[in-house]
Design a protein around this motif. Sequence first.
Motif, PDB file in Angstrom:
ATOM      1  N   ARG A   3      12.444  67.273 -29.370  1.00 40.07           N
ATOM      2  CA  ARG A   3      11.323  66.378 -29.688  1.00 40.07           C
ATOM      3  C   ARG A   3      11.242  65.204 -28.716  1.00 40.07           C
ATOM      4  N   MET A   4      12.401  64.668 -28.339  1.00 41.19           N
ATOM      5  CA  MET A   4      12.404  63.546 -27.387  1.00 41.19           C
ATOM      6  C   MET A   4      11.846  63.980 -26.035  1.00 41.19           C
ATOM      7  N   ILE A   5      12.284  65.133 -25.550  1.00 40.80           N
ATOM      8  CA  ILE A   5      11.807  65.630 -24.261  1.00 40.80           C
ATOM      9  C   ILE A   5      10.313  65.923 -24.322  1.00 40.80           C
ATOM     10  N   GLU A   6       9.854  66.539 -25.410  1.00 37.95           N
ATOM     11  CA  GLU A   6       8.427  66.815 -25.552  1.00 37.95           C
ATOM     12  C   GLU A   6       7.611  65.522 -25.556  1.00 37.95           C
ATOM     13  N   SER A   7       8.093  64.497 -26.233  1.00 38.59           N
ATOM     14  CA  SER A   7       7.371  63.217 -26.296  1.00 38.59           C
ATOM     15  C   SER A   7       7.263  62.562 -24.924  1.00 38.59           C
ATOM     16  N   VAL A   8       8.378  62.523 -24.201  1.00 40.42           N
ATOM     17  CA  VAL A   8       8.398  61.896 -22.878  1.00 40.42           C
ATOM     18  C   VAL A   8       7.509  62.657 -21.899  1.00 40.42           C
ATOM     19  N   THR A   9       7.643  63.985 -21.872  1.00 40.29           N
ATOM     20  CA  THR A   9       6.840  64.763 -20.926  1.00 40.29           C
ATOM     21  C   THR A   9       5.357  64.719 -21.269  1.00 40.29           C
ATOM     22  N   GLU A  10       5.035  64.653 -22.552  1.00 39.86           N
ATOM     23  CA  GLU A  10       3.627  64.535 -22.941  1.00 39.86           C
ATOM     24  C   GLU A  10       3.077  63.177 -22.502  1.00 39.86           C
ATOM     25  N   GLU A  11       3.840  62.125 -22.741  1.00 41.38           N
ATOM     26  CA  GLU A  11       3.413  60.774 -22.362  1.00 41.38           C
ATOM     27  C   GLU A  11       3.234  60.652 -20.848  1.00 41.38           C
ATOM     28  N   LEU A  12       4.128  61.280 -20.079  1.00 45.95           N
ATOM     29  CA  LEU A  12       4.054  61.214 -18.615  1.00 45.95           C
ATOM     30  C   LEU A  12       3.186  62.329 -18.022  1.00 45.95           C
ATOM     31  N   GLU A  13       2.587  63.131 -18.903  1.00 43.59           N
ATOM     32  CA  GLU A  13       1.711  64.242 -18.492  1.00 43.59           C
ATOM     33  C   GLU A  13       2.418  65.198 -17.529  1.00 43.59           C
ATOM     34  N   ILE A  14       3.665  65.540 -17.868  1.00 46.29           N
ATOM     35  CA  ILE A  14       4.458  66.486 -17.088  1.00 46.29           C
ATOM     36  C   ILE A  14       4.439  67.823 -17.833  1.00 46.29           C
ATOM     37  N   PRO A  15       3.970  68.884 -17.200  1.00 46.95           N
ATOM     38  CA  PRO A  15       3.960  70.181 -17.884  1.00 46.95           C
ATOM     39  C   PRO A  15       5.393  70.715 -18.057  1.00 46.95           C
ATOM     40  N   ILE A  16       5.654  71.274 -19.224  1.00 49.53           N
ATOM     41  CA  ILE A  16       6.968  71.863 -19.488  1.00 49.53           C
ATOM     42  C   ILE A  16       6.780  73.241 -20.116  1.00 49.53           C
ATOM     43  N   LYS A  17       7.834  74.027 -20.037  1.00 48.26           N
ATOM     44  CA  LYS A  17       7.846  75.333 -20.674  1.00 48.26           C
ATOM     45  C   LYS A  17       9.226  75.520 -21.280  1.00 48.26           C
ATOM     46  N   GLY A  18       9.284  75.689 -22.578  1.00 48.66           N
ATOM     47  CA  GLY A  18      10.560  75.818 -23.269  1.00 48.66           C
ATOM     48  C   GLY A  18      10.877  77.261 -23.607  1.00 48.66           C
ATOM     49  N   PHE A  19      12.159  77.591 -23.591  1.00 52.04           N
ATOM     50  CA  PHE A  19      12.596  78.946 -23.880  1.00 52.04           C
ATOM     51  C   PHE A  19      13.572  79.028 -25.048  1.00 52.04           C
ATOM     52  N   ARG A  20      14.221  77.936 -25.413  1.00 56.83           N
ATOM     53  CA  ARG A  20      15.313  77.944 -26.398  1.00 56.83           C
ATOM     54  C   ARG A  20      16.411  78.878 -25.921  1.00 56.83           C
ATOM     55  N   SER A  21      16.832  79.807 -26.753  1.00 60.83           N
ATOM     56  CA  SER A  21      17.903  80.732 -26.356  1.00 60.83           C
ATOM     57  C   SER A  21      17.330  81.847 -25.491  1.00 60.83           C
ATOM     58  N   THR A  22      18.057  82.187 -24.440  1.00 64.02           N
ATOM     59  CA  THR A  22      17.624  83.250 -23.535  1.00 64.02           C
ATOM     60  C   THR A  22      18.755  84.254 -23.388  1.00 64.02           C
ATOM     61  N   THR A  23      18.432  85.520 -23.493  1.00 59.96           N
ATOM     62  CA  THR A  23      19.433  86.565 -23.314  1.00 59.96           C
ATOM     63  C   THR A  23      19.186  87.264 -21.990  1.00 59.96           C
ATOM     64  N   LEU A  24      20.194  87.262 -21.141  1.00 58.02           N
ATOM     65  CA  LEU A  24      20.121  87.968 -19.865  1.00 58.02           C
ATOM     66  C   LEU A  24      20.714  89.353 -20.096  1.00 58.02           C
ATOM     67  N   LYS A  25      19.979  90.380 -19.722  1.00 53.15           N
ATOM     68  CA  LYS A  25      20.415  91.733 -20.049  1.00 53.15           C
ATOM     69  C   LYS A  25      20.886  92.522 -18.839  1.00 53.15           C
ATOM     70  N   ALA A  26      21.231  91.858 -17.755  1.00 54.00           N
ATOM     71  CA  ALA A  26      21.803  92.538 -16.588  1.00 54.00           C
ATOM     72  C   ALA A  26      23.318  92.531 -16.739  1.00 54.00           C
TER      73      ALA A  26
END
Length: 106
Positions: A70-93
Amino acid sequence: MPASSSARQPGNFQESTQRIVLQGVSWQTYKALLAELGDHRASRLAYDGEFLEISMPSDRHETNTKLLERMIESVTEELEIPIKGFRSTTLKAYPKSPNGQHSNPD
């Protein structure tokens, strides 16, 4: 009917992450577990080619993760920085390194 003493109450955190480490797990077994558990599992798996760690993050860990998110989303929204979140990621190689380097960031 009164609530069971084991029922979770707000603010009653599971303090520690629960985990188990299994040795000698094959790549095929790891892939089968991933398929069986699906993408929306509560547990996290980390595999390095020989060891499989299965963990259940604590309530406190999940609460702190959400707060930081939530903190990161608030800061990036306020600074108009685009973000893309993934949470947990599984690498299958298959892990390339036999020296215990994890391929899965979980």
